[in-house]
Scaffold this motif. Structure first.
Motif, PDB file in Angstrom:
ATOM      1  N   LEU A  42       0.849  -1.199   0.000  1.00 55.51           N
ATOM      2  CA  LEU A  42       0.000   0.000   0.000  1.00 55.51           C
ATOM      3  C   LEU A  42       0.880   1.243   0.000  1.00 55.51           C
ATOM      4  O   LEU A  42       0.658   2.189  -0.762  1.00 55.51           O
ATOM      5  N   HIS A  43       1.883   1.215   0.850  1.00 55.23           N
ATOM      6  CA  HIS A  43       2.810   2.337   0.951  1.00 55.23           C
ATOM      7  C   HIS A  43       3.549   2.552  -0.384  1.00 55.23           C
ATOM      8  O   HIS A  43       3.614   3.667  -0.904  1.00 55.23           O
ATOM      9  N   GLN A  44       4.083   1.461  -0.936  1.00 59.17           N
ATOM     10  CA  GLN A  44       4.902   1.562  -2.150  1.00 59.17           C
ATOM     11  C   GLN A  44       4.091   2.026  -3.364  1.00 59.17           C
ATOM     12  O   GLN A  44       4.549   2.858  -4.140  1.00 59.17           O
ATOM     13  N   THR A  45       2.881   1.462  -3.538  1.00 56.10           N
ATOM     14  CA  THR A  45       2.075   1.826  -4.712  1.00 56.10           C
ATOM     15  C   THR A  45       1.604   3.273  -4.605  1.00 56.10           C
ATOM     16  O   THR A  45       1.589   4.005  -5.594  1.00 56.10           O
ATOM     17  N   GLY A  46       1.233   3.686  -3.382  1.00 58.24           N
ATOM     18  CA  GLY A  46       0.782   5.062  -3.181  1.00 58.24           C
ATOM     19  C   GLY A  46       1.898   6.047  -3.469  1.00 58.24           C
ATOM     20  O   GLY A  46       1.714   7.045  -4.170  1.00 58.24           O
ATOM     21  N   ALA A  90      -2.213   4.276  -8.745  1.00 63.04           N
ATOM     22  CA  ALA A  90      -3.309   4.616  -7.841  1.00 63.04           C
ATOM     23  C   ALA A  90      -4.379   3.522  -7.875  1.00 63.04           C
ATOM     24  O   ALA A  90      -4.968   3.178  -6.847  1.00 63.04           O
ATOM     25  N   LEU A  91      -4.593   2.955  -9.083  1.00 68.77           N
ATOM     26  CA  LEU A  91      -5.576   1.876  -9.228  1.00 68.77           C
ATOM     27  C   LEU A  91      -5.128   0.628  -8.454  1.00 68.77           C
ATOM     28  O   LEU A  91      -5.923   0.020  -7.720  1.00 68.77           O
ATOM     29  N   LEU A  92      -3.849   0.299  -8.580  1.00 68.06           N
ATOM     30  CA  LEU A  92      -3.300  -0.844  -7.840  1.00 68.06           C
ATOM     31  C   LEU A  92      -3.389  -0.600  -6.330  1.00 68.06           C
ATOM     32  O   LEU A  92      -3.758  -1.487  -5.549  1.00 68.06           O
ATOM     33  N   THR A 118      -9.691  11.980   1.428  1.00 72.10           N
ATOM     34  CA  THR A 118      -8.778  12.709   0.546  1.00 72.10           C
ATOM     35  C   THR A 118      -8.208  11.760  -0.518  1.00 72.10           C
ATOM     36  O   THR A 118      -8.028  12.154  -1.669  1.00 72.10           O
ATOM     37  N   GLY A 119      -7.963  10.509  -0.127  1.00 76.23           N
ATOM     38  CA  GLY A 119      -7.463   9.513  -1.077  1.00 76.23           C
ATOM     39  C   GLY A 119      -8.492   9.188  -2.141  1.00 76.23           C
ATOM     40  O   GLY A 119      -8.164   9.091  -3.320  1.00 76.23           O
ATOM     41  N   TRP A 120      -9.759   9.034  -1.712  1.00 72.79           N
ATOM     42  CA  TRP A 120     -10.823   8.745  -2.677  1.00 72.79           C
ATOM     43  C   TRP A 120     -10.980   9.896  -3.666  1.00 72.79           C
ATOM     44  O   TRP A 120     -11.187   9.674  -4.864  1.00 72.79           O
ATOM     45  N   ILE A 121     -10.876  11.145  -3.167  1.00 70.82           N
ATOM     46  CA  ILE A 121     -10.998  12.294  -4.073  1.00 70.82           C
ATOM     47  C   ILE A 121      -9.852  12.303  -5.077  1.00 70.82           C
ATOM     48  O   ILE A 121     -10.064  12.475  -6.289  1.00 70.82           O
ATOM     49  N   ALA A 122      -8.639  12.064  -4.578  1.00 67.70           N
ATOM     50  CA  ALA A 122      -7.479  12.047  -5.473  1.00 67.70           C
ATOM     51  C   ALA A 122      -7.675  10.989  -6.561  1.00 67.70           C
ATOM     52  O   ALA A 122      -7.474  11.259  -7.751  1.00 67.70           O
ATOM     53  N   PHE A 123      -8.102   9.802  -6.161  1.00 64.89           N
ATOM     54  CA  PHE A 123      -8.290   8.715  -7.126  1.00 64.89           C
ATOM     55  C   PHE A 123      -9.385   9.067  -8.136  1.00 64.89           C
ATOM     56  O   PHE A 123      -9.219   8.893  -9.341  1.00 64.89           O
ATOM     57  N   THR A 124     -10.527   9.590  -7.619  1.00 66.70           N
ATOM     58  CA  THR A 124     -11.648   9.945  -8.491  1.00 66.70           C
ATOM     59  C   THR A 124     -11.240  10.985  -9.536  1.00 66.70           C
ATOM     60  O   THR A 124     -11.637  10.901 -10.695  1.00 66.70           O
ATOM     61  N   THR A 159      -3.827  14.371  -3.295  1.00 70.02           N
ATOM     62  CA  THR A 159      -2.826  13.325  -3.060  1.00 70.02           C
ATOM     63  C   THR A 159      -1.893  13.709  -1.910  1.00 70.02           C
ATOM     64  O   THR A 159      -1.618  12.902  -1.015  1.00 70.02           O
ATOM     65  N   LEU A 160      -1.433  14.961  -1.933  1.00 73.34           N
ATOM     66  CA  LEU A 160      -0.542  15.436  -0.867  1.00 73.34           C
ATOM     67  C   LEU A 160      -1.266  15.386   0.480  1.00 73.34           C
ATOM     68  O   LEU A 160      -0.699  14.927   1.480  1.00 73.34           O
ATOM     69  N   ALA A 161      -2.522  15.850   0.502  1.00 73.78           N
ATOM     70  CA  ALA A 161      -3.300  15.854   1.747  1.00 73.78           C
ATOM     71  C   ALA A 161      -3.458  14.423   2.277  1.00 73.78           C
ATOM     72  O   ALA A 161      -3.253  14.155   3.464  1.00 73.78           O
ATOM     73  N   HIS A 162      -3.806  13.506   1.380  1.00 74.24           N
ATOM     74  CA  HIS A 162      -3.969  12.090   1.727  1.00 74.24           C
ATOM     75  C   HIS A 162      -2.678  11.545   2.343  1.00 74.24           C
ATOM     76  O   HIS A 162      -2.694  10.895   3.383  1.00 74.24           O
TER      77      HIS A 162
END
Lengths: 197, 101
Positions: A42-46, A90-92, A118-124, A159-162
């Motif tokens: 999770l850390h690496q993919t993000g 982000a998808l992974l 914040t992560g969901w918003i970045a992804f969306t 993304t930064l906020a997340h």
């Protein structure tokens, strides 16, 4: 030289870490070791996704700072590759998260936490960017394409906020986005100069 | 300009190497008196937690897992007593012993 300029070479390079992540995911499985494996992934993919966003967004400022650089011109022509890679990671990242949570109830139970929404918003925000990052859409959308692609800025901020909210220690996030912010400021200074003369 | 920025980035990277994350600092304890990972995991499991993995941070055991309410959390435990000091869920603090009393 020919190899460097072949589009598939860059695609391959950008995909390579993802293949490694997928293999690790497969071998780490669902046992107790799998959970720590998942949190590592999770850390690496993000982080990889954020890094691709930073690279994609650094290209334009670098073109202003080093206008005669062949490298940044080359990068400019391939900017969409980095954007699509950002979406891919982000998808992974999201798939790993959903698999780790295991149920939609568990996912919904924490969707209101700042580190999560914040992560969901970045992804969306990355979804329409990725869907339109092909030649056909670029051609069809015309001038609207550039306007839509400005969603990159709120996506980067989300993304930064997340990253800041969910991770212990802000150092890595600030190094990545601090560099990008510095480049954006340099670009603004550079583009405003001619008006002063 | 670019060179000084790269230097700045490297400096900030080296300054933030292997440091405590600063989320919680446990009182100074003798490492020899610490509970083992197994003891910590057993204590938490008995209380309804699921333990994924743990590491040392800020003089505490930092445990990753699921709390009795089934929330994905990170918990800081006193390394000698094993008492929960701080619990955060996805970066949001949901328990802090300093505010609990």
């Amino acid at each position: 030289m020919e190899l460097r300029d072949h589009p598939h070479t860059l695609w391959g390079l950008l995909t390579l870490p993802g293949i490694g992540f997928l293999l690790l995911w497969l071998v780490s499985g669902n046992d107790s070791m799998g959970r720590s494996g998942t949190s590592f992934l999770l850390h690496q993919t993000g982080e990889m996704s954020a890094r691709m966003i930073v690279v994609a967004m650094a290209i334009s400022p670098m073109r202003h700072i080093l206008p005669s650089s062949d490298f940044w011109l080359w990068m400019r022509r391939r900017r969409r590759y980095f954007g699509v890679a950002a979406f891919g990671y982000a998808l992974l990242h999201t798939a790993l998260y959903l698999a780790d949570m295991g149920s939609s109830d568990a996912v919904l139970a924490e969707v209101a936490l700042p580190g999560i929404w914040t992560g969901w918003i970045a992804f969306t925000l990355l979804v329409p960017l990725a869907l339109t990052s092909n030649d056909a859409m670029l051609f069809r959308m015309g001038r609207h394409w550039r306007r839509l692609q400005r969603l990159t800025y709120p996506a980067a901020i989300a993304t930064l906020a997340h990253w800041l909210l969910i991770h212990d220690g802000a150092a890595a996030a600030l190094v990545h986005f601090g560099l990008l912010a510095a480049l954006q400021v340099l670009r603004l200074l550079k583009t405003q100069k001619p008006k002063e003369i | 300009m670019t060179r000084s920025m790269i230097a700045m980035m490297l400096l900030s990277l080296s300054a933030t190497g292997a440091q405590a994350t600063g989320r919680f600092q446990c009182e100074a304890t003798d490492r020899a008196t610490w509970l083992s990972e197994t003891q910590v995991a057993e204590k938490l499991t008995a209380a309804g937690w699921q333990v994924s993995h743990m590491k040392e941070d800020g003089g505490c055991w930092e445990v990753y897992g699921t709390d009795p309410e089934n929330r994905r959390v990170e918990a800081y435990l006193h390394p000698v007593s094993g008492d929960v000091q701080l619990v955060s869920q996805r970066g949001t603090i949901i328990f802090d012993i300093r505010n609990a009393n």
